[in-house]
Scaffold this active site. Sequence first.
Site, mmCIF file in Angstrom:
data_model
loop_
_atom_site.group_PDB
_atom_site.id
_atom_site.type_symbol
_atom_site.label_atom_id
_atom_site.label_comp_id
_atom_site.label_asym_id
_atom_site.label_seq_id
_atom_site.Cartn_x
_atom_site.Cartn_y
_atom_site.Cartn_z
ATOM 1 N N CYS A 1 -3.210 1.706 6.682
ATOM 2 C CA CYS A 1 -3.531 0.939 7.793
ATOM 3 C C CYS A 1 -3.973 1.743 8.741
ATOM 4 C CB CYS A 1 -2.339 0.208 8.499
ATOM 5 S SG CYS A 1 -0.956 1.411 8.760
ATOM 6 N N GLU B 1 7.793 1.220 16.755
ATOM 7 C CA GLU B 1 8.753 1.678 15.927
ATOM 8 C C GLU B 1 8.949 3.315 15.882
ATOM 9 O OE1 GLU B 1 10.160 -0.381 12.350
ATOM 10 O OE2 GLU B 1 9.458 -2.199 13.180
ATOM 11 N N GLU C 1 3.759 -4.756 12.666
ATOM 12 C CA GLU C 1 2.852 -3.362 12.292
ATOM 13 C C GLU C 1 1.745 -4.089 11.444
ATOM 14 O OE1 GLU C 1 3.176 -0.618 13.693
ATOM 15 O OE2 GLU C 1 5.464 -0.566 14.082
ATOM 16 N N ASN D 1 0.674 -1.412 -0.194
ATOM 17 C CA ASN D 1 -0.139 -0.069 0.098
ATOM 18 C C ASN D 1 0.747 1.080 0.129
ATOM 19 O OD1 ASN D 1 0.865 -0.623 2.671
ATOM 20 N ND2 ASN D 1 -0.851 0.355 3.443
HETATM 21 P P1 NDP Z 1 0.193 -9.130 3.786
HETATM 22 O O1 NDP Z 1 0.167 -9.558 5.154
HETATM 23 O O2 NDP Z 1 -0.634 -9.744 2.601
HETATM 24 O O3 NDP Z 1 1.466 -9.163 3.004
HETATM 25 C C1 NDP Z 1 2.703 -8.123 3.676
HETATM 26 C C2 NDP Z 1 4.017 -8.773 3.208
HETATM 27 O O4 NDP Z 1 4.214 -10.093 3.728
HETATM 28 C C3 NDP Z 1 3.974 -9.081 1.901
HETATM 29 O O5 NDP Z 1 5.456 -8.721 1.220
HETATM 30 C C4 NDP Z 1 3.905 -10.502 1.718
HETATM 31 O O6 NDP Z 1 4.447 -10.953 0.233
HETATM 32 C C5 NDP Z 1 4.621 -11.000 2.817
HETATM 33 N N1 NDP Z 1 4.029 -12.425 3.046
HETATM 34 C C6 NDP Z 1 2.982 -12.774 2.860
HETATM 35 N N2 NDP Z 1 2.819 -14.080 3.608
HETATM 36 C C7 NDP Z 1 3.946 -14.211 4.129
HETATM 37 C C8 NDP Z 1 4.453 -15.380 4.939
HETATM 38 N N3 NDP Z 1 3.760 -16.331 5.134
HETATM 39 N N4 NDP Z 1 5.715 -14.968 5.674
HETATM 40 C C9 NDP Z 1 6.488 -13.819 5.201
HETATM 41 N N5 NDP Z 1 5.987 -12.954 4.297
HETATM 42 C C10 NDP Z 1 4.904 -13.089 3.910
HETATM 43 O O7 NDP Z 1 -0.422 -7.577 3.567
HETATM 44 P P2 NDP Z 1 -0.648 -6.628 2.392
HETATM 45 O O8 NDP Z 1 0.731 -6.557 1.350
HETATM 46 O O9 NDP Z 1 -1.968 -7.168 1.630
HETATM 47 O O10 NDP Z 1 -0.876 -5.157 2.841
HETATM 48 C C11 NDP Z 1 -2.278 -4.749 3.385
HETATM 49 C C12 NDP Z 1 -2.145 -5.124 5.069
HETATM 50 O O11 NDP Z 1 -0.874 -4.558 5.612
HETATM 51 C C13 NDP Z 1 -3.261 -4.608 5.572
HETATM 52 O O12 NDP Z 1 -3.844 -5.433 6.618
HETATM 53 C C14 NDP Z 1 -2.834 -3.189 6.446
HETATM 54 O O13 NDP Z 1 -3.721 -2.890 7.530
HETATM 55 C C15 NDP Z 1 -1.321 -3.773 6.845
HETATM 56 N N6 NDP Z 1 -0.550 -2.445 7.018
HETATM 57 C C16 NDP Z 1 -0.310 -2.351 8.409
HETATM 58 C C17 NDP Z 1 0.549 -1.050 8.536
HETATM 59 C C18 NDP Z 1 1.066 -0.998 10.078
HETATM 60 O O14 NDP Z 1 1.832 0.106 10.181
HETATM 61 N N7 NDP Z 1 0.309 -1.212 10.962
HETATM 62 C C19 NDP Z 1 0.840 0.001 7.404
HETATM 63 C C20 NDP Z 1 0.464 -0.406 6.196
HETATM 64 C C21 NDP Z 1 -0.121 -1.960 6.060
HETATM 65 P P3 NDP Z 1 3.074 -11.057 -0.895
HETATM 66 O O15 NDP Z 1 3.028 -9.850 -1.289
HETATM 67 O O16 NDP Z 1 3.923 -12.097 -1.795
HETATM 68 O O17 NDP Z 1 2.045 -11.713 -0.396
#
Ligand code: NDP
Length: 520
Positions: free
Chosen positions: A322, A500, A288, A188
């Site tokens: 998020c 963080e 996060e 995002n």
């Molecule tokens: P995901 O949880 O789907 O993915 C985040 C990252 O983790 C991606 O690089 C993903 O790779 C990777 N990933 C997926 N599965 C695994 C695994 N089993 N082990 C290690 N890494 C893995 O999130 P999104 O990319 O869909 O982002 C949206 C989400 O992020 C929302 O829930 C949002 O709220 C949260 N978010 C939280 C923030 C915060 O600071 N609290 C800030 C921004 C977003 P791949 O892309 O290949 O799936």
Amino acid sequence: MEGSVSEGFGWLQRDREVAQRDLGRAYGFAKREAAKVSDVPRLSQRIGGKEVAPASGTYLDNVNPANGNVLCKVPRGDTRDVDAAVEAATAAQIAWANTPLTERCRVLRRTAELIERDLDRLARLESEDTGKPIRLARTLDIPRAARNFRFYADFLAARTEPTFRRDGWKHLTARGPVGVVGLVTPWNLPLYLLTWKVAPALGLGNAVVAKPSELTPRTADALADLLAEAGLPAGVYNTVHGLGPEAGEPLVRHPGVRAVSFTGGTATGAKVAQAASSGPSPKKLSLELGGKNAALVFADCDLDAAVAGVVRGGFTNGGQICLCTSRVLVEKSLLPTFLPRLEAAVRALKVGDPGDEATDVGALNSLAHRGKVEGYLELARKEANILCGGERPSLSGELADGAFLTPVIVTDVKQQSRLVQEEVFGPLITVQTFADEDEAIRLANGVRYGLTSTVWTKDATKAQRVAARLDTGMVWINCWLVRDLATAFGGVKDSGVGREGGEWSVDFYSEAKTVTMKED
Ligand code: NDP
């Protein structure tokens, strides 16, 4: 709620390969690929300062969600690439840690300058990868990436270590790097969130292996060039691209990785925590995660500011931050005045071409993600009321099949509805009412998440009283997304583990060492 669509898009993870194929098909990519496969650039992984092809020899498509064009081929990295990247990072880390802090901070500062120099190019990459409006990428994402580097350069340079003197003894607590850190980031705010981790990690003398989302990989790749140009030695910043379970999980699990910082969905975060603790050695972990953030709008608020703040909080980046406001809680007596104003402001948002400077809401991150948001619209039709939005806008030319959706306001919704409880992560806000302060707080706190909240009232005493009772890591009073990078960032409950920002990042990306000696 395991398996539900709100759970970090678990279904999207599982079906990512299928989704990739379907996306290609939906956009007619299969045809294009057959015709001009050589025109599509291939991204590399950055390992030990070199551009490295994936060990698997296979690639994924990075699709522009606004028009279906395949932007590049993304290396489909796996354990072998992770092993190589951790090895390169380990080899480079000690020399980097022994580099004087002033030089490390110089590299961070120079990187900030280079990001600013390349602002337009980076903004374009980010806008095309994510579907977000170019204006937003140019004014939020990329400037914040530069700010992350500059802030940590200044912050780390100005820090002093504490000394304790007692009974003739002097104890110095100094900070040293953790070693190799693994960074896993979402789609995002790709460069914004990656640099939020990379800057303190590098400044404190760590080496980094980053796994960006394979949906938005290009600015993480561009960052490798900028860091090298700024003078970062080869191997200190490495990227492995690919799918979460194939490239992210081995990174998180790797015994050579001493700390893992992850930003993403809550269900993925739980898997990351499990993988990180599955090896023989414990690791530091920062998570996060998701949010379901409430805006509490009291009758005594500044109405113009509250409406504007809720619209901005709800629909910036198409609601795909998020920190976005997704639940609006309005004091009952204000609803008849507030709601029409809110509706008019939401209807006025310009949805469309991310490349158009006037666009407020671009494309969602993928057709699959829009499908997920539309699933919630179906639910809203059954158990609530859609006041406005939720249509696929009719756009012409290449944009006709893009992942667009008009911003949605859902009313007449119950607290236990999945629309209120689950993270939609799209341009959809729910509106509920409350009778008094206690009910406002009960509704706001009545979800599993606890990332942020906003309070809209002119009564400063009430605002602070309410803020103290909200179960969220951050509370904004009469504002949204105002960030001082020295402050703690993170959520409570299912929104995360750890903090963080400023000294909290120092704590995470370093180890404290106490040195004791006799006083002179
Ligand atoms: P995901 O949880 O789907 O993915 C985040 C990252 O983790 C991606 O690089 C993903 O790779 C990777 N990933 C997926 N599965 C695994 C695994 N089993 N082990 C290690 N890494 C893995 O999130 P999104 O990319 O869909 O982002 C949206 C989400 O992020 C929302 O829930 C949002 O709220 C949260 N978010 C939280 C923030 C915060 O600071 N609290 C800030 C921004 C977003 P791949 O892309 O290949 O799936």
